[in-house]
Design an enzyme around this catalytic site. Structure first.
Site, PDB file in Angstrom:
ATOM      1  N   THR A  87       0.874  -1.179   0.000  1.00  0.00           N
ATOM      2  CA  THR A  87       0.000   0.000   0.000  1.00  0.00           C
ATOM      3  C   THR A  87       0.906   1.223   0.000  1.00  0.00           C
ATOM      4  OG1 THR A  87      -1.640  -1.188   1.307  1.00  0.00           O
ATOM      5  CG2 THR A  87      -1.854   1.198   1.206  1.00  0.00           C
ATOM      6  N   LYS A 162      -7.932   1.478  -3.080  1.00  0.00           N
ATOM      7  CA  LYS A 162      -7.608   1.042  -1.712  1.00  0.00           C
ATOM      8  C   LYS A 162      -7.766   2.190  -0.705  1.00  0.00           C
ATOM      9  CE  LYS A 162      -5.149  -1.031   1.662  1.00  0.00           C
ATOM     10  NZ  LYS A 162      -5.261  -2.307   2.286  1.00  0.00           N
ATOM     11  N   LYS A 237      -1.847   4.990   8.592  1.00  0.00           N
ATOM     12  CA  LYS A 237      -1.041   5.082   7.361  1.00  0.00           C
ATOM     13  C   LYS A 237      -1.960   5.299   6.146  1.00  0.00           C
ATOM     14  CE  LYS A 237       1.555   2.326   4.069  1.00  0.00           C
ATOM     15  NZ  LYS A 237       2.133   1.059   3.660  1.00  0.00           N
TER      16      LYS A 237
HETATM   17  P1  NAD Z   1       6.238  -5.637   7.212  1.00  0.00           P
HETATM   18  O1  NAD Z   1       6.950  -4.474   7.777  1.00  0.00           O
HETATM   19  O2  NAD Z   1       5.967  -6.820   8.080  1.00  0.00           O
HETATM   20  O3  NAD Z   1       7.015  -6.159   5.892  1.00  0.00           O
HETATM   21  C1  NAD Z   1       7.735  -5.359   5.018  1.00  0.00           C
HETATM   22  C2  NAD Z   1       9.042  -6.059   4.711  1.00  0.00           C
HETATM   23  O4  NAD Z   1       9.770  -5.302   3.737  1.00  0.00           O
HETATM   24  C3  NAD Z   1       9.956  -6.200   5.938  1.00  0.00           C
HETATM   25  O5  NAD Z   1      10.261  -7.564   6.161  1.00  0.00           O
HETATM   26  C4  NAD Z   1      11.202  -5.379   5.565  1.00  0.00           C
HETATM   27  O6  NAD Z   1      12.418  -5.925   6.068  1.00  0.00           O
HETATM   28  C5  NAD Z   1      11.152  -5.446   4.058  1.00  0.00           C
HETATM   29  N1  NAD Z   1      11.932  -4.400   3.418  1.00  0.00           N
HETATM   30  C6  NAD Z   1      11.995  -3.078   3.737  1.00  0.00           C
HETATM   31  N2  NAD Z   1      12.829  -2.426   2.909  1.00  0.00           N
HETATM   32  C7  NAD Z   1      13.296  -3.352   2.031  1.00  0.00           C
HETATM   33  C8  NAD Z   1      14.196  -3.301   0.937  1.00  0.00           C
HETATM   34  N3  NAD Z   1      14.783  -2.150   0.574  1.00  0.00           N
HETATM   35  N4  NAD Z   1      14.454  -4.452   0.273  1.00  0.00           N
HETATM   36  C9  NAD Z   1      13.868  -5.608   0.643  1.00  0.00           C
HETATM   37  N5  NAD Z   1      13.005  -5.731   1.680  1.00  0.00           N
HETATM   38  C10 NAD Z   1      12.727  -4.608   2.358  1.00  0.00           C
HETATM   39  O7  NAD Z   1       4.873  -5.054   6.620  1.00  0.00           O
HETATM   40  P2  NAD Z   1       3.557  -5.895   6.189  1.00  0.00           P
HETATM   41  O8  NAD Z   1       2.582  -5.906   7.322  1.00  0.00           O
HETATM   42  O9  NAD Z   1       3.984  -7.177   5.548  1.00  0.00           O
HETATM   43  O10 NAD Z   1       2.935  -4.906   5.096  1.00  0.00           O
HETATM   44  C11 NAD Z   1       3.477  -4.802   3.784  1.00  0.00           C
HETATM   45  C12 NAD Z   1       2.589  -3.883   2.973  1.00  0.00           C
HETATM   46  O11 NAD Z   1       1.265  -4.405   2.941  1.00  0.00           O
HETATM   47  C13 NAD Z   1       2.478  -2.455   3.532  1.00  0.00           C
HETATM   48  O12 NAD Z   1       2.497  -1.558   2.463  1.00  0.00           O
HETATM   49  C14 NAD Z   1       1.145  -2.472   4.256  1.00  0.00           C
HETATM   50  O13 NAD Z   1       0.561  -1.185   4.305  1.00  0.00           O
HETATM   51  C15 NAD Z   1       0.342  -3.412   3.367  1.00  0.00           C
HETATM   52  N6  NAD Z   1      -0.767  -4.084   4.066  1.00  0.00           N
HETATM   53  C16 NAD Z   1      -0.577  -4.656   5.286  1.00  0.00           C
HETATM   54  C17 NAD Z   1      -1.648  -5.283   5.902  1.00  0.00           C
HETATM   55  C18 NAD Z   1      -1.468  -5.932   7.257  1.00  0.00           C
HETATM   56  O14 NAD Z   1      -2.479  -6.280   7.879  1.00  0.00           O
HETATM   57  N7  NAD Z   1      -0.255  -6.151   7.742  1.00  0.00           N
HETATM   58  C19 NAD Z   1      -2.908  -5.317   5.282  1.00  0.00           C
HETATM   59  C20 NAD Z   1      -3.063  -4.761   4.010  1.00  0.00           C
HETATM   60  C21 NAD Z   1      -1.966  -4.136   3.415  1.00  0.00           C
END
Ligand code: NAD
Length: 293
Positions: A87, A162, A237
């Site tokens: 997102t 979204k 966010k």
């Molecule tokens: P998270 O922080 O658990 O995962 C993100 C991952 O990206 C981390 O493991 C981090 O180490 C990695 N990362 C960061 N910079 C990086 C780079 N330069 N290269 C490689 N890896 C890198 O977050 P999440 O909960 O998995 O969410 C991911 C996305 O999904 C976000 O944009 C969030 O808004 C969206 N989202 C999350 C949810 C939820 O319930 N968690 C629901 C819908 C959407």
């Protein structure tokens, strides 16, 4: 399909695992999270996507997406597809799509709803922006990771859908919670309140499917001490992204703006961080009417 998966956090790890379990050949990279079993660990993001038909990204925000795009797009072959499921702001999604276009890579922005539970169960909903051909090409992957994909138009429109949805969700949760808190103070039983509203014109997803009052309606995070679920900081966010987008296109969104302020106070000053976004109900219950009104 041959897939490179960048960003193996709370959402990315189970999505990648489901793809591997369905027989897709998945290489993965994350700067800090461990690469799950069944996924080939790549040394860099560029290595993970090289010679792969599809690069999937699941990253925290637009800035990180842009920096990862700079790394991976030059490593992708012409005709390959970059499927971003993070997102992020609409502007970043469109900037990355333009960068991809110049490299003859197809870009799709495909944010999800359904949360960690949906990622694990493979029941996410995808909102997709980009070309129809690219959407059709990744359909076998979307089918594994989700139960529904809606093609919303050109690049950026997935993110637009979204944040519009989540702006409604945040505002509706606040409205539902403040009404419950008012009902409490008026001496109205919560079950009676639910029975009326859930079958009357005030009904909504937040009341009917995700009721913020413990013990009322179907099971929800309220019944689990407000453990997320959908964390309040993720709602904040998305609300901030909605206001950033509204500002960029000069749209008047007063309720979205106020919802952003309320979630911002909740998360940053009132202990809401780490709680489900429906913990807005105990917040309202604990408050009195501000003197100025
Ligand atoms: P998270 O922080 O658990 O995962 C993100 C991952 O990206 C981390 O493991 C981090 O180490 C990695 N990362 C960061 N910079 C990086 C780079 N330069 N290269 C490689 N890896 C890198 O977050 P999440 O909960 O998995 O969410 C991911 C996305 O999904 C976000 O944009 C969030 O808004 C969206 N989202 C999350 C949810 C939820 O319930 N968690 C629901 C819908 C959407």
């Amino acid at each position: 399909m041959k897939v490179g998966f960048i960003g193996l956090g709370n959402m990315g790890a189970p999505m990648a695992r489901n793809l591997a379990a369905a027989g897709h050949d998945v290489a993965g990279f994350d700067i800090s999270a461990q690469v799950p079993e069944g996924i080939d660990a790549a040394a860099t993001a560029a290595v993970a996507v090289a010679a792969r038909e599809v690069a999937i990204t699941m990253l925290p925000d637009g800035e990180i997406l842009r920096s990862v795009a700079h790394e991976i797009i030059p490593a992708m072959e012409p005709g390959a597809i970059m499927l971003d499921c993070s997102t992020v702001d609409v502007e970043s999604a469109r900037a990355v799509a333009e960068q991809a276009r110049l490299a003859a890579v197809h870009a799709l922005d495909a944010p999800v709803s359904g949360g960690i539970g949906g990622a694990e169960a493979g029941t996410l909903t995808f909102m997709v922006g980009g070309s129809e051909d690219a959407v059709n090409a990744v359909a076998p992957l979307l089918d594994v990771m989700g139960q529904k994909a809606v093609h919303c138009g050109p690049s950026g429109n997935g993110q637009a859908a979204k944040i519009c949805n989540n702006m409604i969700l945040g505002a509706t949760m606040i409205a539902t919670c403040e009404a419950f808190a008012l009902a409490d103070k008026l001496g109205l039983d919560r079950q009676a309140m639910y029975d009326v509203v859930s079958t009357s014109s005030g009904y909504s997803w937040t009341m009917n499917a995700y009721c913020p009052a413990p013990g009322i309606g179907p099971a929800s995070p309220a019944d689990n001490d407000y453990r997320p679920g959908f964390a309040a900081e993720l709602m904040l966010k998305d609300l901030r992204l909605s206001q950033q987008a509204a500002e960029a296109v000069n749209a008047d969104t007063p309720i979205g703006a106020h919802a952003t302020e309320i979630y911002s106070s909740f998360v940053e000053d009132e202990g809401g961080k780490g709680k489900d976004f429906s913990a807005m109900l105990p917040r309202f219950v604990a408050r009195s009417r501000p003197a100025a009104r």
